[in-house]
Write an enzyme that holds these catalytic residues in place. Sequence first.
Site, PDB file in Angstrom:
ATOM      1  N   GLY A  10      31.334 -47.093  12.406  1.00 15.31           N
ATOM      2  CA  GLY A  10      30.380 -47.727  12.885  1.00 15.31           C
ATOM      3  C   GLY A  10      28.969 -48.022  12.102  1.00 15.31           C
ATOM      4  CD1 TRP A  12      25.344 -40.975  12.372  1.00 13.93           C
ATOM      5  CD2 TRP A  12      24.287 -41.686  10.683  1.00 13.93           C
ATOM      6  NE1 TRP A  12      24.864 -39.773  11.530  1.00 13.93           N
ATOM      7  CE2 TRP A  12      23.955 -40.542  10.496  1.00 13.93           C
ATOM      8  CE3 TRP A  12      23.711 -42.604   9.686  1.00 13.93           C
ATOM      9  CZ2 TRP A  12      23.410 -39.748   9.791  1.00 13.93           C
ATOM     10  CZ3 TRP A  12      22.722 -41.860   8.925  1.00 13.93           C
ATOM     11  CH2 TRP A  12      22.568 -40.482   8.896  1.00 13.93           C
ATOM     12  CE  LYS A 119      22.245 -37.140  16.105  1.00 11.88           C
ATOM     13  NZ  LYS A 119      21.110 -37.904  15.853  1.00 11.88           N
ATOM     14  CB  ALA A 152      22.511 -45.815  11.145  1.00 13.72           C
ATOM     15  CE  LYS A 204      19.465 -38.022  19.239  1.00 17.62           C
ATOM     16  NZ  LYS A 204      19.674 -39.200  18.463  1.00 17.62           N
ATOM     17  NE  ARG A 268      23.226 -47.240  18.479  1.00 16.85           N
ATOM     18  CZ  ARG A 268      24.291 -46.842  17.799  1.00 16.85           C
ATOM     19  NH1 ARG A 268      25.482 -46.392  18.617  1.00 16.85           N
ATOM     20  NH2 ARG A 268      24.443 -46.607  16.661  1.00 16.85           N
ATOM     21  CE  LYS A 297      32.266 -48.689  22.556  1.00 19.21           C
ATOM     22  NZ  LYS A 297      32.422 -49.848  23.325  1.00 19.21           N
TER      23      LYS A 297
HETATM   24  N1  NAD Z   1      23.572 -45.298  14.867  1.00 18.75           N
HETATM   25  C1  NAD Z   1      22.771 -44.466  14.515  1.00 18.75           C
HETATM   26  O1  NAD Z   1      21.570 -44.836  14.373  1.00 18.75           O
HETATM   27  C2  NAD Z   1      23.094 -42.889  14.780  1.00 18.75           C
HETATM   28  C3  NAD Z   1      22.370 -41.967  13.878  1.00 18.75           C
HETATM   29  C4  NAD Z   1      22.904 -40.773  13.907  1.00 18.75           C
HETATM   30  C5  NAD Z   1      23.991 -40.269  14.674  1.00 18.75           C
HETATM   31  N2  NAD Z   1      24.634 -41.214  15.484  1.00 18.75           N
HETATM   32  C6  NAD Z   1      25.889 -40.756  16.005  1.00 18.75           C
HETATM   33  O2  NAD Z   1      27.044 -41.205  15.188  1.00 18.75           O
HETATM   34  C7  NAD Z   1      28.179 -41.407  16.006  1.00 18.75           C
HETATM   35  C8  NAD Z   1      28.748 -42.641  15.652  1.00 18.75           C
HETATM   36  O3  NAD Z   1      27.809 -43.758  15.871  1.00 18.75           O
HETATM   37  P1  NAD Z   1      28.176 -45.079  14.986  1.00 18.75           P
HETATM   38  O4  NAD Z   1      26.474 -45.753  15.184  1.00 18.75           O
HETATM   39  O5  NAD Z   1      28.487 -44.834  13.779  1.00 18.75           O
HETATM   40  O6  NAD Z   1      28.979 -46.038  16.015  1.00 18.75           O
HETATM   41  P2  NAD Z   1      28.599 -47.524  16.296  1.00 18.75           P
HETATM   42  O7  NAD Z   1      28.240 -47.326  18.004  1.00 18.75           O
HETATM   43  O8  NAD Z   1      27.774 -48.213  15.701  1.00 18.75           O
HETATM   44  O9  NAD Z   1      29.935 -48.378  16.555  1.00 18.75           O
HETATM   45  C9  NAD Z   1      31.007 -47.910  17.553  1.00 18.75           C
HETATM   46  C10 NAD Z   1      32.249 -47.593  16.686  1.00 18.75           C
HETATM   47  O10 NAD Z   1      33.522 -47.168  17.512  1.00 18.75           O
HETATM   48  C11 NAD Z   1      34.540 -47.638  17.061  1.00 18.75           C
HETATM   49  N3  NAD Z   1      35.506 -47.965  18.109  1.00 18.75           N
HETATM   50  C12 NAD Z   1      35.561 -48.645  19.070  1.00 18.75           C
HETATM   51  N4  NAD Z   1      36.447 -48.508  20.093  1.00 18.75           N
HETATM   52  C13 NAD Z   1      37.134 -47.295  19.581  1.00 18.75           C
HETATM   53  C14 NAD Z   1      38.345 -46.495  20.023  1.00 18.75           C
HETATM   54  N5  NAD Z   1      38.886 -46.783  20.889  1.00 18.75           N
HETATM   55  N6  NAD Z   1      38.556 -45.551  19.222  1.00 18.75           N
HETATM   56  C15 NAD Z   1      37.803 -45.258  17.950  1.00 18.75           C
HETATM   57  N7  NAD Z   1      36.702 -45.931  17.672  1.00 18.75           N
HETATM   58  C16 NAD Z   1      36.469 -46.985  18.277  1.00 18.75           C
HETATM   59  C17 NAD Z   1      34.260 -49.257  16.611  1.00 18.75           C
HETATM   60  O11 NAD Z   1      34.988 -49.601  15.650  1.00 18.75           O
HETATM   61  C18 NAD Z   1      32.694 -48.702  15.658  1.00 18.75           C
HETATM   62  O12 NAD Z   1      33.208 -48.103  14.577  1.00 18.75           O
HETATM   63  C19 NAD Z   1      27.747 -41.391  17.629  1.00 18.75           C
HETATM   64  O13 NAD Z   1      28.059 -40.226  18.171  1.00 18.75           O
HETATM   65  C20 NAD Z   1      26.289 -41.464  17.348  1.00 18.75           C
HETATM   66  O14 NAD Z   1      25.605 -40.987  18.504  1.00 18.75           O
HETATM   67  C21 NAD Z   1      24.514 -42.716  15.448  1.00 18.75           C
END
Ligand code: NAD
Length: 356
Positions: A10, A12, A119, A152, A204, A268, A297
């Site tokens: 996704g 991050w 998270k 991210a 958080k 977000r 998400k």
């Molecule tokens: N985006 C940020 O800024 C950020 C920063 C720090 C931590 N995080 C944490 O990183 C983690 C991942 O977030 P992200 O931003 O990489 O994801 P995202 O929310 O951008 O994207 C969702 C991801 O989930 C995948 N997905 C959808 N349905 C699915 C399923 N059934 N099985 C498996 N995967 C599926 C999608 O393909 C996509 O890769 C989360 O726990 C988030 O809290 C995000």
Amino acid sequence: MYKVTVIGSGNWGSVAAKLIASNTIKLPSFHDEVRMWVFEEKLPSGEKLTDVINKTNENVKYLPGVKLGKNVVADPDLVNAVKDANMLVFVTPHQFMEGICKRLAGKIRADAEGISLIKGMEVKKEGPSMISTLITKQLGINCSVLMGANIANEIAMEKFSEATVGYNQNKSAADRWVQLFCTPYFNVTSVEDVEGVELCGTLKNVVAIAAGFVDGLEMGNNTKAAIMRIGLKEMMAFSKMWFPSVKDSTFFESCGVADLITTCMGGRNRKVADAYARNGGKRSFEELEAEMLQGQKLQGVLTAQEVHEVLSDRGWLHIFPLFSAVHAISIGHLPPSAIVKISEEKPRHVQLLSSL
Ligand SMILES: NC(=O)c1ccc[n+]([C@@H]2O[C@H](COP(=O)([O-])OP(=O)(O)OC[C@H]3O[C@@H](n4cnc5c(N)ncnc54)[C@H](O)[C@@H]3O)[C@@H](O)[C@H]2O)c1
């Protein structure tokens, strides 16, 4: 030789793969190639996301406009993606991790080490259970965590930020993770407090929902600061109630107060909660998430529900008025304006928290 696979792609997940790939290509003890497991999707063009990533070196859906590095290889086959790796980076929305672990059990190298950037938590009868614990239990591997003030898209633009690795006894594994993630614009340090770091990153998001309500109601900076302060106290109290080993000092690392600030200003969760309040709670979070996040998400609403479950099970809801209000508002039981009514409970709330 260390070989890294990133499980998740996704927003991050893609940035993590970019950071890691910029280091594996330079560090002699790491294999250059970084495999990235992609939950396969068809794009509006009819092409598969994996094919497009491998052709353009860009995750056009979740991180458009950013090159990941030629040594990042997208792989839609989860088991194939991990089979040679001895360093596994878990970075998917937390609700998918149980299923992913089931598919990976017995399929990873016995000497693998894990790190979770996820998270969120699971709710068990006995209380909250962290994602690093799920990984350790289901896959039988040591699992550290990396959390911090890390929106991210800003790190993708190589703007300076910091992060914290939380580890459990295994300092040499933590040092390796620090080496793998550190760049001149991404400064990583480690602390021996895996639960503290992970709970900071998880809780958080609930406070960020509250901050979004305040923004949507246009209540101003003082109110938002008050909500962040109360939220930080509830984060500390909640963490220490279930994990007495959690250290106060962890809350002053990047994973603690810095992540809280950035998420309440720009993440977000804040953004969607702002829209929820502006709509007077009449449009659901699911609807707004689908409309505003293009497949990304939201974690805070789900975490608020999980926090609510463990607190109500113990009869502790009254000790956590902010966490409780966020859940009640997000499911439509209270109006968004109820977020500032929690001050009515202040004397009891402060008294109970300060006695912990
Ligand atoms: N985006 C940020 O800024 C950020 C920063 C720090 C931590 N995080 C944490 O990183 C983690 C991942 O977030 P992200 O931003 O990489 O994801 P995202 O929310 O951008 O994207 C969702 C991801 O989930 C995948 N997905 C959808 N349905 C699915 C399923 N059934 N099985 C498996 N995967 C599926 C999608 O393909 C996509 O890769 C989360 O726990 C988030 O809290 C995000």
